[in-house]
Write an enzyme that holds these catalytic residues in place. Structure first.
Site, mmCIF file in Angstrom:
data_model
loop_
_atom_site.group_PDB
_atom_site.id
_atom_site.type_symbol
_atom_site.label_atom_id
_atom_site.label_comp_id
_atom_site.label_asym_id
_atom_site.label_seq_id
_atom_site.Cartn_x
_atom_site.Cartn_y
_atom_site.Cartn_z
ATOM 1 N N LYS A 29 -7.683 5.169 -1.405
ATOM 2 C CA LYS A 29 -6.602 4.845 -0.463
ATOM 3 C C LYS A 29 -6.984 3.574 0.297
ATOM 4 O O LYS A 29 -7.367 3.601 1.468
ATOM 5 C CB LYS A 29 -6.320 6.025 0.478
ATOM 6 N N LEU B 182 -2.504 8.022 -6.519
ATOM 7 C CA LEU B 182 -3.294 8.553 -5.407
ATOM 8 C C LEU B 182 -3.067 10.062 -5.366
ATOM 9 O O LEU B 182 -1.927 10.521 -5.502
ATOM 10 C CB LEU B 182 -2.816 7.928 -4.090
#
Ligand code: PLP
Length: 285
Positions: A149, A207
């Site tokens: 991230k 993600l």
């Protein structure tokens, strides 16, 4: 009430909050972040967000410059000082300030930590959820490490703007094989005509969203059939429902993809049921 931001050990007025121009976050996007939902003044799924933060940091070899318990205090204190009841808390950690040089600075530098909190308009989110939103598809031109991230979000910025330019709220990235990876700031899901909930596996190309992880429990609890597999744009066009997940939107119905209605063109029943159930499966702290 004026906003308060945490910057490197101090709570300061948001207007004056600043990091140095040679912070590597500013120079190289050399840093990571987390966004956690706040509900009733409590953090939603803090444990999972902090675990993902630790993973992102370790992948980039950035040390966490404070203990996990101190970090938790800072997150809660920033929420408290800003009197956020319903909203988000944002945390960013970069490799810190160093003379501009691509390779990591020699050890001894301290990572920079910034925490902000702000109120979100729940009613307006619910209004969007009641109508559903439009997405457009764009080519996925990101690097391979989207599992981290990272604050390096330029492709996501451009994708989101492309969506905005076409009257949509989100862009869905599509890989070279014509399969949807994820949204510019969300994970992507469809519900097939026979009621299966389909989303791409988190192992590659996306993600691992915390909302996604928690929603898997909600899907199981409802006895829905889950298929974790890549789906094509054509499948998405033919789906009976579609939605996105993220900490700030929870489960948000998608009712148009590239200007084609999804199903009946209104938020789907599975989608709305999952949106309603989500917080029963989340952790509060
Ligand atoms: N995928 C991307 C690219 C994101 O930026 C986000 C959230 O910002 C997500 C997925 C959803 O993650 P989460 O549910 O943890 O907010």
């Amino acid at each position: 009430m004026s906003r308060i931001t945490y910057v490197n050990g101090r709570y300061v007025s948001h207007r004056e909050a600043a990091v140095h121009i040679e912070d590597r976050g500013y120079q190289f996007a050399d840093g990571v972040y987390e966004v956690c939902e706040v509900r009733g003044g409590r953090l939603v799924d803090e444990r999972r967000h902090v675990a993902r933060l630790q993973r992102s940091l370790s992948e980039l070899r950035i040390p966490l410059p404070m203990s996990l318990s101190a970090l938790s205090v800072v997150l809660h204190e920033t929420v408290r000082r800003n009197r956020v009841s319903e909203g988000i808390v944002y945390l960013q950690v970069t490799r810190g300030v160093a003379r501009r040089d691509f390779a990591f600075p020699t050890p001894g530098g301290r990572p920079s930590v910034v925490v902000t909190a702000r109120t979100l308009d729940l009613a307006s989110n619910d209004k969007i959820a009641a109508q559903g939103m439009a997405v457009v598809t764009v080519q996925d031109n990101r690097w391979e490490r989207v599992d981290i991230k990272s604050v390096s979000l330029l492709p996501n910025v451009l994708a989101k703007q492309a969506a905005r330019d076409r009257g949509a709220r989100e862009a869905w990235f599509v890989d070279r094989d014509g399969r949807v990876t994820e949204g510019a700031s969300s994970n992507a899901w469809i519900v097939s005509a026979d009621g299966k909930v389909i989303t791409r596996p988190a192992e590659r190309g996306i993600l691992r969203g915390i909302t996604r992880t928690v929603l898997l429990d909600a899907i199981k609890a409802k006895g829905l059939v889950l298929e974790e597999r890549p789906f094509t744009v054509a499948e998405a066009y033919a789906a009976s429902e579609a939605f996105v997940t993220s900490a700030s939107q929870i489960v948000m119905p998608v009712t148009r993809i590239d200007d084609r209605p999804v199903g009946a063109g209104t938020p789907g029943t599975v989608t709305l049921a999952l949106r309603a159930a989500f917080h029963r499966h989340a952790e509060f702290s």
